[in-house]
Design a protein around this motif. Structure first.
Motif, PDB file in Angstrom:
ATOM      1  N   LEU A   1      18.130  11.640 -52.578  1.00  0.00           N
ATOM      2  CA  LEU A   1      19.389  11.022 -53.052  1.00  0.00           C
ATOM      3  C   LEU A   1      19.114  10.117 -54.246  1.00  0.00           C
ATOM      4  CD1 LEU A   1      21.417   9.619 -49.991  1.00  0.00           C
ATOM      5  CD2 LEU A   1      22.088  11.454 -51.533  1.00  0.00           C
ATOM      6  N   ILE A   2      18.057   9.323 -54.124  1.00  0.00           N
ATOM      7  CA  ILE A   2      17.714   8.383 -55.205  1.00  0.00           C
ATOM      8  C   ILE A   2      17.312   9.179 -56.450  1.00  0.00           C
ATOM      9  CG2 ILE A   2      16.079   6.586 -55.896  1.00  0.00           C
ATOM     10  CD1 ILE A   2      15.985   5.749 -52.891  1.00  0.00           C
ATOM     11  N   ARG A   3      16.505  10.209 -56.255  1.00  0.00           N
ATOM     12  CA  ARG A   3      16.025  11.016 -57.382  1.00  0.00           C
ATOM     13  C   ARG A   3      17.186  11.683 -58.114  1.00  0.00           C
ATOM     14  NH1 ARG A   3      14.242  16.034 -59.024  1.00  0.00           N
ATOM     15  NH2 ARG A   3      14.918  17.217 -57.212  1.00  0.00           N
TER      16      ARG A   3
ATOM     17  N   GLY B   1       7.653   1.394 -60.105  1.00  0.00           N
ATOM     18  CA  GLY B   1       7.555  -0.039 -60.386  1.00  0.00           C
ATOM     19  C   GLY B   1       8.673  -0.866 -59.773  1.00  0.00           C
ATOM     20  N   ALA B   2       9.678  -0.204 -59.206  1.00  0.00           N
ATOM     21  CA  ALA B   2      10.812  -0.956 -58.637  1.00  0.00           C
ATOM     22  C   ALA B   2      10.413  -1.592 -57.302  1.00  0.00           C
ATOM     23  CB  ALA B   2      11.996  -0.014 -58.419  1.00  0.00           C
ATOM     24  N   HIS B   3      11.073  -2.695 -56.987  1.00  0.00           N
ATOM     25  CA  HIS B   3      10.844  -3.310 -55.676  1.00  0.00           C
ATOM     26  C   HIS B   3      11.816  -2.680 -54.678  1.00  0.00           C
ATOM     27  CE1 HIS B   3      10.159  -7.239 -53.193  1.00  0.00           C
ATOM     28  NE2 HIS B   3       9.873  -6.139 -52.539  1.00  0.00           N
TER      29      HIS B   3
ATOM     30  N   SER C   1       8.643   3.989 -45.966  1.00  0.00           N
ATOM     31  CA  SER C   1       7.752   3.111 -46.728  1.00  0.00           C
ATOM     32  C   SER C   1       6.575   3.918 -47.277  1.00  0.00           C
ATOM     33  CB  SER C   1       7.272   1.935 -45.869  1.00  0.00           C
ATOM     34  OG  SER C   1       6.478   2.388 -44.796  1.00  0.00           O
ATOM     35  N   ALA C   2       6.049   4.852 -46.459  1.00  0.00           N
ATOM     36  CA  ALA C   2       4.919   5.668 -46.927  1.00  0.00           C
ATOM     37  C   ALA C   2       5.340   6.550 -48.108  1.00  0.00           C
ATOM     38  CB  ALA C   2       4.399   6.537 -45.777  1.00  0.00           C
ATOM     39  N   ILE C   3       6.561   7.083 -48.034  1.00  0.00           N
ATOM     40  CA  ILE C   3       7.037   7.952 -49.115  1.00  0.00           C
ATOM     41  C   ILE C   3       7.205   7.145 -50.412  1.00  0.00           C
ATOM     42  CG2 ILE C   3       9.076   9.222 -49.938  1.00  0.00           C
ATOM     43  CD1 ILE C   3       9.396  10.311 -47.039  1.00  0.00           C
ATOM     44  N   MET C   4       7.823   5.985 -50.324  1.00  0.00           N
ATOM     45  CA  MET C   4       8.099   5.238 -51.554  1.00  0.00           C
ATOM     46  C   MET C   4       6.829   4.671 -52.180  1.00  0.00           C
ATOM     47  SD  MET C   4      11.186   5.994 -51.819  1.00  0.00           S
ATOM     48  CE  MET C   4      11.360   5.320 -53.460  1.00  0.00           C
ATOM     49  N   LEU C   5       5.747   4.622 -51.388  1.00  0.00           N
ATOM     50  CA  LEU C   5       4.464   4.144 -51.919  1.00  0.00           C
ATOM     51  C   LEU C   5       3.650   5.247 -52.588  1.00  0.00           C
ATOM     52  CD1 LEU C   5       3.023   1.797 -49.133  1.00  0.00           C
ATOM     53  CD2 LEU C   5       3.509   1.174 -51.496  1.00  0.00           C
TER      54      LEU C   5
ATOM     55  N   THR D   1       8.718  10.119 -58.360  1.00  0.00           N
ATOM     56  CA  THR D   1       9.937   9.723 -57.651  1.00  0.00           C
ATOM     57  C   THR D   1       9.651   8.703 -56.547  1.00  0.00           C
ATOM     58  OG1 THR D   1       9.627  11.684 -56.300  1.00  0.00           O
ATOM     59  CG2 THR D   1      11.196  11.846 -58.115  1.00  0.00           C
ATOM     60  N   ALA D   2       8.495   8.056 -56.639  1.00  0.00           N
ATOM     61  CA  ALA D   2       8.155   6.971 -55.699  1.00  0.00           C
ATOM     62  C   ALA D   2       7.501   5.849 -56.523  1.00  0.00           C
ATOM     63  CB  ALA D   2       7.249   7.493 -54.602  1.00  0.00           C
ATOM     64  N   ASN D   3       6.171   5.652 -56.334  1.00  0.00           N
ATOM     65  CA  ASN D   3       5.472   4.631 -57.135  1.00  0.00           C
ATOM     66  C   ASN D   3       6.127   3.259 -57.069  1.00  0.00           C
ATOM     67  OD1 ASN D   3       3.152   5.845 -58.217  1.00  0.00           O
ATOM     68  ND2 ASN D   3       4.355   6.920 -59.764  1.00  0.00           N
ATOM     69  N   ALA D   4       6.743   2.959 -55.923  1.00  0.00           N
ATOM     70  CA  ALA D   4       7.473   1.692 -55.817  1.00  0.00           C
ATOM     71  C   ALA D   4       6.580   0.593 -55.242  1.00  0.00           C
ATOM     72  CB  ALA D   4       8.685   1.886 -54.909  1.00  0.00           C
ATOM     73  N   THR D   5       7.031  -0.628 -55.398  1.00  0.00           N
ATOM     74  CA  THR D   5       6.454  -1.767 -54.680  1.00  0.00           C
ATOM     75  C   THR D   5       7.315  -1.938 -53.438  1.00  0.00           C
ATOM     76  OG1 THR D   5       5.803  -2.772 -56.757  1.00  0.00           O
ATOM     77  CG2 THR D   5       5.942  -4.237 -54.829  1.00  0.00           C
ATOM     78  N   VAL D   6       6.701  -1.843 -52.261  1.00  0.00           N
ATOM     79  CA  VAL D   6       7.503  -1.713 -51.034  1.00  0.00           C
ATOM     80  C   VAL D   6       7.353  -2.930 -50.115  1.00  0.00           C
ATOM     81  CG1 VAL D   6       7.882  -0.313 -48.964  1.00  0.00           C
ATOM     82  CG2 VAL D   6       7.294   0.801 -51.129  1.00  0.00           C
ATOM     83  N   THR D   7       8.476  -3.421 -49.645  1.00  0.00           N
ATOM     84  CA  THR D   7       8.491  -4.447 -48.596  1.00  0.00           C
ATOM     85  C   THR D   7       9.237  -3.869 -47.400  1.00  0.00           C
ATOM     86  OG1 THR D   7       8.528  -6.245 -50.217  1.00  0.00           O
ATOM     87  CG2 THR D   7       9.291  -6.789 -47.995  1.00  0.00           C
ATOM     88  N   VAL D   8       8.687  -4.034 -46.215  1.00  0.00           N
ATOM     89  CA  VAL D   8       9.367  -3.545 -45.005  1.00  0.00           C
ATOM     90  C   VAL D   8       9.732  -4.748 -44.127  1.00  0.00           C
ATOM     91  CG1 VAL D   8       9.239  -2.027 -42.997  1.00  0.00           C
ATOM     92  CG2 VAL D   8       8.000  -1.420 -45.086  1.00  0.00           C
TER      93      VAL D   8
END
Ligand code: NDP
Length: 297
Positions: free
Chosen positions: A149-151, A159-161, A176-180, A185-192
Motif C-alpha cells: 500500500l505504501i509503495r 530513511g523515514a521514521h 518491523s522486520a520488513i520495514m528494516l 521500499t523499506a530502508n526505514a528507521t523503525v520504532t516498535v
C-alpha cells in the motif's frame, strides 16, 4: 492538513488482476495454482474470512481445496490434514485459518506446513529467512500488504521514521522486520511500541509513517499523529452501534476523522488494509505455483 485516502480496495483489485494474469500463465504451463484452506470450528469471523478468500481465489484462477472440521478434531488429526496438503502436488499454498479452537496448538500446526507452501508466511523458517533479508521467503500477508500500500501510494520509506504500534507475530513484529530490510521500499528507521510503552503519544508523534495494529478501537487519537504523517490503520474492531442494522460498526485502531485532520495520507476501516491481506495471500500462492512451473522471474 486533510489527508488523502489510501484506497486499499482499489490497490488490492489491481494486485488481484495481476495475480489472475500470472495464474493464467501458470495454467498454460500446466500448473493450475492451488490453495489448501483449513478451517476448524465455527468462529463466525473465520468463516467469513475463509469464504472471502475462496471467492477471491476463484476469481483469480486459483483452485481451492477446502478442509472444514468441527472443533472436536484432535491435534493429531489436524496435523495429518496438513501432511496431506503438504504431499498434494496440486496444492501450492496452505492456509490454516487462525485462531484455532482452544486445545489445539497453532504453533505446532504452523510449524508443520511445508515452508515451500507456507503462503501465510508464519512458518519459523520463512520468518527467519525474511528477517535475514532473503527475498525468496514468503512474507506474512498483512504486513506485506501494508508495505505494498505504501509503495503503490508512492510514499518514500527510505530513511523515514516508521513507528509501528503492536508487536504481534502476525502483524507488528514482521512489519518491523520488513520495514528494516535493505530494499528500496523499506530502508526505514523503525520504532516498535506496545502495551508497555510509556507515553505512547510521544512515540507515535515521531512517526513519519505510523502503522497501528493493536486491536483497541480508536486508541490513536488525532493529537498522537505527526502533522503530515502517513497513517496505516490495520485494526478491525466491532464497536456496538444500535443505529446500525447489525447493531455494530467496524472501527479501526485510529480515530479516523481526527487523524485525517493531521495526516497527509490515511487508510480507512474498512477498505484499507483488509482487502490487501487477501490480495497478498493470492500473490504468494501464485508465486509458489510459478516456482513449481519454473516460471518465477
Ligand atoms: P494482537 O492482540 O496479537 O497484538 C496486539 C498488539 O498491540 C500487542 O503487541 C499489544 O502489546 C499491543 N497493544 C495492545 N494494547 C495496547 C495499548 N493500549 N497500547 C499500545 N499497544 C497495545 O493483535 P493482532 O496484531 O493480531 O491484530 C491487531 C489488530 O489488527 C486487530 O484489530 C486485528 O483485528 C487487526 N488485524 C487486521 C488484519 C487485516 O487483514 N486487516 C489482519 C490481522 C489483524 P503487547 O505485546 O505488550 O501485549
Amino acid at each position: 492538513m486533510t489527508a488523502r485516502i489510501i484506497d486499499g480496495k482499489k490497490i488490492a483489485a489491481e494486485i488481484r488482476g495481476e495475480v489472475a494474469v500470472r495464474a493464467k500463465a501458470c495454467a498454460e504451463a500446466g500448473v493450475v495454482p492451488g490453495l489448501g484452506v483449513v478451517l476448524v470450528g465455527d468462529d463466525p469471523a473465520s468463516r467469513v474470512y475463509v469464504g472471502m478468500k475462496t471467492k477471491a481465489c476463484a476469481e483469480a484462477g486459483i483452485r481451492t481445496r477446502d478442509v472444514i472440521r468441527n472443533s472436536e478434531i484432535s491435534q493429531a488429526e489436524l496435523l495429518a490434514i496438513v501432511d496431506d496438503l503438504n504431499e498434494d502436488p496440486g496444492i501450492h499454498g496452505i492456509l490454516v485459518q487462525l485462531p484455532l479452537p482452544r486445545g489445539l496448538s497453532e504453533h505446532e500446526v504452523t510449524g508443520r506446513i511445508d515452508p515451500a507452501k507456507d503462503v501465510d508466511g508464519f512458518h519459523p523458517v520463512n520468518q527467519g529467512r525474511m528477517t535475514q533479508g532473503d527475498s525468496s521467503a514468503f512474507r506474512p500477508a498483512t504486513p506485506a500488504g501494508v508495505q505494498e500500500l505504501i509503495r503503490r501510494t508512492g510514499v518514500e520509506t527510505s530513511g523515514a521514521h516508521v513507528v509501528i504500534v503492536g508487536r504481534s507475530n502476525i502483524v507488528g513484529m514482521p512489519m518491523s522486520a520488513i520495514m528494516l530490510q535493505k530494499e528500496p521500499t523499506a530502508n526505514a528507521t523503525v520504532t516498535v511500541a506496545h502495551s508497555r510503552t510509556r507515553d505512547l503519544g510521544a512515540i507515535t508523534r515521531q512517526g513519519e509513517i505510523l502503522i497501528v495494529a493493536v486491536g483497541v478501537p480508536e486508541l490513536v487519537r488525532g493529537d498522537m499523529v505527526r502533522e503530515g504523517a502517513v497513517v496505516i490503520d490495520v485494526g478491525v474492531n466491532r464497536v456496538e452501534d444500535p443505529s446500525r442494522p447489525k447493531g455494530y460498526r467496524l472501527a479501526g485502531d485510529v480515530a479516523f476523522e481526527e487523524a485525517a485532520e493531521r495526516a497527509s495520507w490515511i487508510t480507512a476501516v474498512p477498505g484499507g488494509v483488509g482487502p490487501m491481506t487477501i490480495a497478498m495471500l493470492l500473490r504468494n500462492t501464485v508465486r509458489s505455483a510459478e516456482r513449481m512451473a519454473g516460471l518465477e522471474s
